[in-house]
Scaffold this active site. Structure first.
Site, PDB file in Angstrom:
ATOM      1  N   TYR A 278       1.049  -1.187  -0.127  1.00 25.24           N
ATOM      2  CA  TYR A 278       0.013  -0.111  -0.055  1.00 25.24           C
ATOM      3  C   TYR A 278       0.897   1.050  -0.011  1.00 25.24           C
ATOM      4  O   TYR A 278       2.062   0.966   0.106  1.00 25.24           O
ATOM      5  CB  TYR A 278      -1.082   0.022   1.103  1.00 25.24           C
ATOM      6  CG  TYR A 278      -1.931  -1.166   1.132  1.00 25.24           C
ATOM      7  CD1 TYR A 278      -3.054  -0.943   0.198  1.00 25.24           C
ATOM      8  CD2 TYR A 278      -1.767  -2.305   1.750  1.00 25.24           C
ATOM      9  CE1 TYR A 278      -3.900  -1.933   0.229  1.00 25.24           C
ATOM     10  CE2 TYR A 278      -2.684  -3.250   1.539  1.00 25.24           C
ATOM     11  CZ  TYR A 278      -3.905  -3.160   0.899  1.00 25.24           C
ATOM     12  OH  TYR A 278      -4.784  -4.168   0.708  1.00 25.24           O
ATOM     13  N   GLU A 282      -2.649   3.252   8.423  1.00 28.75           N
ATOM     14  CA  GLU A 282      -2.656   4.201   9.397  1.00 28.75           C
ATOM     15  C   GLU A 282      -2.721   3.279  10.860  1.00 28.75           C
ATOM     16  O   GLU A 282      -3.344   3.921  11.683  1.00 28.75           O
ATOM     17  CB  GLU A 282      -4.173   4.769   9.424  1.00 28.75           C
ATOM     18  CG  GLU A 282      -5.444   3.994   9.420  1.00 28.75           C
ATOM     19  CD  GLU A 282      -6.086   3.249   8.257  1.00 28.75           C
ATOM     20  OE1 GLU A 282      -5.215   3.346   7.205  1.00 28.75           O
ATOM     21  OE2 GLU A 282      -7.182   2.881   8.205  1.00 28.75           O
ATOM     22  N   HIS A 306      -3.251  12.122   4.687  1.00 32.64           N
ATOM     23  CA  HIS A 306      -4.108  10.872   4.738  1.00 32.64           C
ATOM     24  C   HIS A 306      -4.261  10.091   6.007  1.00 32.64           C
ATOM     25  O   HIS A 306      -4.984   9.982   6.635  1.00 32.64           O
ATOM     26  CB  HIS A 306      -4.245  10.246   3.533  1.00 32.64           C
ATOM     27  CG  HIS A 306      -5.093   9.078   3.390  1.00 32.64           C
ATOM     28  ND1 HIS A 306      -6.305   9.427   2.518  1.00 32.64           N
ATOM     29  CD2 HIS A 306      -5.158   7.846   3.798  1.00 32.64           C
ATOM     30  CE1 HIS A 306      -7.071   8.279   2.589  1.00 32.64           C
ATOM     31  NE2 HIS A 306      -6.414   7.358   3.488  1.00 32.64           N
ATOM     32  N   GLU A 307      -2.813   9.267   6.027  1.00 29.51           N
ATOM     33  CA  GLU A 307      -2.591   8.401   7.055  1.00 29.51           C
ATOM     34  C   GLU A 307      -2.820   9.214   8.573  1.00 29.51           C
ATOM     35  O   GLU A 307      -3.380   8.597   9.639  1.00 29.51           O
ATOM     36  CB  GLU A 307      -1.345   7.798   6.943  1.00 29.51           C
ATOM     37  CG  GLU A 307      -1.472   7.006   5.743  1.00 29.51           C
ATOM     38  CD  GLU A 307      -1.955   5.988   5.243  1.00 29.51           C
ATOM     39  OE1 GLU A 307      -3.089   5.631   5.979  1.00 29.51           O
ATOM     40  OE2 GLU A 307      -2.465   5.982   3.886  1.00 29.51           O
ATOM     41  N   HIS A 310      -6.416   9.682   9.479  1.00 27.34           N
ATOM     42  CA  HIS A 310      -7.125   8.613  10.112  1.00 27.34           C
ATOM     43  C   HIS A 310      -7.055   8.370  11.609  1.00 27.34           C
ATOM     44  O   HIS A 310      -7.900   7.533  12.296  1.00 27.34           O
ATOM     45  CB  HIS A 310      -6.405   7.355   9.390  1.00 27.34           C
ATOM     46  CG  HIS A 310      -7.044   6.875   8.181  1.00 27.34           C
ATOM     47  ND1 HIS A 310      -8.235   6.550   7.997  1.00 27.34           N
ATOM     48  CD2 HIS A 310      -6.551   6.503   7.080  1.00 27.34           C
ATOM     49  CE1 HIS A 310      -8.492   5.827   6.819  1.00 27.34           C
ATOM     50  NE2 HIS A 310      -7.439   6.057   6.224  1.00 27.34           N
ATOM     51  N   GLU A 329     -12.744   5.828   4.936  1.00 25.65           N
ATOM     52  CA  GLU A 329     -11.741   6.557   3.769  1.00 25.65           C
ATOM     53  C   GLU A 329     -12.150   7.667   3.183  1.00 25.65           C
ATOM     54  O   GLU A 329     -11.405   8.734   2.731  1.00 25.65           O
ATOM     55  CB  GLU A 329     -11.772   5.246   2.637  1.00 25.65           C
ATOM     56  CG  GLU A 329     -10.675   4.224   3.044  1.00 25.65           C
ATOM     57  CD  GLU A 329      -9.539   4.653   3.807  1.00 25.65           C
ATOM     58  OE1 GLU A 329      -8.860   5.470   3.514  1.00 25.65           O
ATOM     59  OE2 GLU A 329      -8.817   3.583   4.405  1.00 25.65           O
ATOM     60  N   ASP A 384     -11.322  -6.596   0.735  1.00 29.18           N
ATOM     61  CA  ASP A 384     -10.386  -5.881  -0.141  1.00 29.18           C
ATOM     62  C   ASP A 384     -10.821  -5.338  -1.554  1.00 29.18           C
ATOM     63  O   ASP A 384     -10.383  -4.355  -2.045  1.00 29.18           O
ATOM     64  CB  ASP A 384      -8.735  -6.787  -0.269  1.00 29.18           C
ATOM     65  CG  ASP A 384      -8.362  -6.608   1.112  1.00 29.18           C
ATOM     66  OD1 ASP A 384      -8.704  -5.827   2.075  1.00 29.18           O
ATOM     67  OD2 ASP A 384      -7.252  -7.426   1.379  1.00 29.18           O
ATOM     68  N   TYR A 392     -13.533   6.302  -1.238  1.00 23.77           N
ATOM     69  CA  TYR A 392     -12.418   7.502  -0.945  1.00 23.77           C
ATOM     70  C   TYR A 392     -12.957   8.817  -1.623  1.00 23.77           C
ATOM     71  O   TYR A 392     -13.024   9.856  -0.989  1.00 23.77           O
ATOM     72  CB  TYR A 392     -11.108   7.118  -1.587  1.00 23.77           C
ATOM     73  CG  TYR A 392     -10.128   6.070  -1.079  1.00 23.77           C
ATOM     74  CD1 TYR A 392      -9.193   6.556  -0.206  1.00 23.77           C
ATOM     75  CD2 TYR A 392     -10.479   4.807  -1.266  1.00 23.77           C
ATOM     76  CE1 TYR A 392      -8.353   5.442   0.333  1.00 23.77           C
ATOM     77  CE2 TYR A 392      -9.799   3.798  -0.546  1.00 23.77           C
ATOM     78  CZ  TYR A 392      -8.692   4.217   0.048  1.00 23.77           C
ATOM     79  OH  TYR A 392      -8.007   3.132   0.778  1.00 23.77           O
ATOM     80  N   LYS A 580      -1.356  -0.202  -6.116  1.00 19.75           N
ATOM     81  CA  LYS A 580      -1.937   0.799  -6.652  1.00 19.75           C
ATOM     82  C   LYS A 580      -1.076   0.967  -8.141  1.00 19.75           C
ATOM     83  O   LYS A 580      -1.749   1.494  -9.076  1.00 19.75           O
ATOM     84  CB  LYS A 580      -1.978   2.031  -5.897  1.00 19.75           C
ATOM     85  CG  LYS A 580      -2.341   3.335  -6.732  1.00 19.75           C
ATOM     86  CD  LYS A 580      -2.154   4.775  -5.734  1.00 19.75           C
ATOM     87  CE  LYS A 580      -1.813   5.836  -6.739  1.00 19.75           C
ATOM     88  NZ  LYS A 580      -1.464   7.082  -5.939  1.00 19.75           N
TER      89      LYS A 580
END
Ligand code: BES
Ligand code: ZN
Length: 628
Positions: A278, A282, A306-307, A310, A329, A384, A392, A580
């Site tokens: 990833y 987080e 972003h993290e 969280h 998300e 997943d 998101y 990704k």
């Protein structure tokens, strides 16, 4: 009569809430027996790629008769003990059920009267889906092995027998033994001090869901970034990482200003080897991050925003089931942009929002309607699979729509109140909607009428009234791209000296849209490859050290058959395991027979270096089977 009716309605509502909150990705029975705490004790056996030890669960017994049911996947259970007082343990019995491909196997442990502790002696399997064991060659230092965990969504059960549902929150403590020269870190408070001796103790006293339990072991060093922030990395990566992440403390402070205090004590970041599947994860107190975010110019730190976000949306207020993943998300993506705006200014945040919206629209074009719904039904599927741009970006747009409708001041106050109200709880989409109605919508019905809440949450696609981020800088980039594509200027004449990574990404995506359209100016694929070549000569994209730009360029290179980039493509796929990036590249290659052959030849070599989660994805893309 009235009371009876009322009673019936209340019962029905309660039933609906429980049924909705049911987590069909777990075998556990927390309504009857609920795990509250776990004590972990492990030996980290690199030569056997095995965690071996015990998990001691403290349970609350709501039913006095029902057994404890836990989630496991590929665990070897040696024996079980139970205890009434937590001091004297007696041998117990257990039954490991049949293995399901997605869920793993239920572990059922009968509980004697009054027993509140259950100790399970077990070991993980070398192929555990939540663990990656790296050979020294896969690390930066090349000398020592490395281990890291990835528990979200339902992989904690592959290394700890527990109630692996985000609706069950637990505290934990751990005692970890490793080779003496390696350091262990966890998503918890470190109780061992700075000594590096192979014997480490941790505790997490705030109740967290199982998917946030995390461990990493390797040749790690630490560098402080601020009063409560710091970074762990392999020695050769540490200085670069610390420079890249030097705004972290500022980000924490900026987030606190809007959403209330950071409640987890320290915020550290662990930079992992490149096979981490990833961008970031987080894990509380210790975000896990890909080294591909180290661009050298802080241009990819939205990942940290972003993290960090969280720590409020996700870790403090958690999705009760994986159907409610967008509560994690979508809120986090919204907060991420707010943090970027606070630290780097509105134009930067709008660029990121625009890139996000483009990705979302592209993804929507290829998704089934049922997968475009925020409150997605994932029954019978791997959670997943729900990790698309929908939770998101669509989730973030929904919140932005609320912000734009009610005004920032009111919406900020609402969100801060939401985080406080549900702090350390796991909640469903229905609970959020009820809270939203009571605390925002019902207070101003005229404004509320402008936001189609049900459409946002339960319908596919985007409402017509969805917000539209706008970036003047991007408009200028588009203009330049079109001038060049229309042969009005040469690449060298594009005034790009001050362009940021985001502007370059927008430039490349604009170019691809034109090259890839049926009415493209350069009609043949040969012409497209020539355009790619001209760009490469001017801007050296094939050599870019920025992972996002390199990824975008390599994707375009496959689409436009730009062969000079193929050696770099191969190197990229052989050294980076971030899903990704690699999944779209393999997908693009697989579209033609020659590309598919190339993909298989690369994957044959890369597969042993990828994380089990990435392997599962790419196996599916390439229809890989053992014979390959
Ligand atoms: N929590 C996610 C990662 C995740 C999601 C792991 C679902 C397993 C299942 C994390 O916060 C995340 O969203 N990471 C993104 C980066 C982010 C900047 C969008 C990623 O890894 O791409
Ligand atoms: Zn996230």
């Amino acid at each position: 009569m009235i009371y009876r009716l009322l009673f019936a309605v209340v019962t029905l509502v309660a039933l609906v809430i429980t049924v909705n909150a049911q987590d069909y990705h777990s075998y556990a029975n927390p309504a009857a027996v609920r795990v509250r705490h776990v004590d972990l004790d492990w030996n980290v056996l690199f030569d056997q790629k095995t965690l071996k030890g015990s998990a001691t669960l403290t349970v609350e017994r709501i039913s006095q008769t029902e057994p404890l049911i836990l989630d496991t996947r590929d665990l070897k259970i040696d024996r079980v003990e139970t205890s009434v007082d937590g001091m004297h343990y007696v041998a117990g019995t257990f039954k490991l059920g049949d293995n399901d491909k997605i869920l793993g196997a239920p572990l059922t442990i009968p509980l004697p009267a009054k027993a509140t502790r259950v100790r399970i002696f077990y070991s993980s399997s070398p192929g555990a889906s939540g663990l990656q064991w790296l050979d020294p060659a896969q690390t930066a230092g090349k000398k020592d092995p490395f281990l890291f965990t990835q528990s979200e969504a339902i992989h904690a059960r592959s290394w700890i027998p527990l109630q692996d549902s985000p609706g069950v929150r637990i505290t934990y403590a751990a005692h970890v033994r490793t080779p003496p020269n390696l350091l262990a870190v966890m998503s918890a408070e470190n109780l061992s001090g700075p000594a590096r001796n192979g014997d480490y103790r941790f505790r997490m006293q705030q109740a967290i869901p199982s998917y946030l339990i995390a461990l990493a072991v390797g040749d790690l060093q630490f560098k402080s970034l601020g009063p409560r922030t710091g970074v762990y990395a392999e020695p050769s990566t540490l200085a670069l990482a610390a420079r890249e992440l030097s705004d972290t403390e500022k980000m924490v402070t900026a987030t606190e200003r809007v959403y209330g205090p950071y409640r987890w004590g320290r915020y550290d970041i662990l930079v992992l080897p490149p096979s981490f599947p990833y961008g970031g994860m987080e894990n509380p107190r210790l975000t896990f991050a890909t080294p591909t975010m180290l661009a050298g110019d802080k241009s990819l730190v939205s990942l940290i925003a972003h993290e960090l976000a969280h720590s409020w949306s996700g870790n403090l207020v958690t999705n009760a089931t994986w159907r409610d993943f967008w509560l994690n998300e979508g809120f986090t993506t919204y907060l991420e942009r707010r943090i970027l705006e606070a630290v780097y200014g509105r134009p930067r945040a709008e660029m990121e929002a625009t890139l996000g919206l483009r990705d979302l629209k592209e993804e929507i074009a290829g998704l089934d309607d049922r997968d475009e719904i925020l409150h997605i039904d994932l029954k019978g599927r791997d959670p997943d699979d729900g990790s698309t741009d929908i939770p998101y970006e669509k989730g973030a747009l929904f919140l932005r729509h609320l912000e734009e409708t009610f005004g920032r001041a009111r919406f900020d106050q609402f969100l801060k109140g939401y985080f406080n109200h549900f702090a350390f709880q796991s909640i469903t989409t229905d609970q959020f909607v009820a809270y939203l109605k009571q605390n925002l919508l019902d207070k101003d019905p005229t404004l509320a009428a402008k936001v189609p809440v049900d459409e946002w949450i339960n319908h596919p696609g985007l409402p017509a009234s969805a917000p539209k981020p706008s970036s003047p800088a991007f408009a200028r980039v588009e203009e330049q791209a079109h001038l060049w594509l229309g042969s009005k200027i040469r690449p060298e004449q594009i005034p790009s000296a001050k362009w940021t990574t985001q502007e370059w990404l927008h430039f490349l995506q604009t170019v691809q849209t034109v090259l890839g359209s049926p009415t493209a100016v350069p009609e043949s694929s040969e012409a497209a490859a020539q355009s790619m070549s001209a760009l490469d000569r001017a801007f050296h994209f094939t050599r870019s050290g920025n992972s996002e730009i390199a990824f975008q360029w390599l994707l375009m290179s496959i689409r436009n058959r730009y062969e000079p980039a193929y050696p770099r493509l191969e190197e990229f796929l052989l050294t980076i395991g971030r899903r990704k990036f690699i999944k779209p590249l393999y997908e693009e290659l697989a579209k033609t027979p020659a590309g598919k052959a190339r993909a298989l030849s690369i994957y044959r070599r890369a597969r042993p270096t990828y994380h089990p989660i990435a392997v599962a994805s790419i196996d599916e893309v390439l229809k890989w089977s053992a014979g390959n």
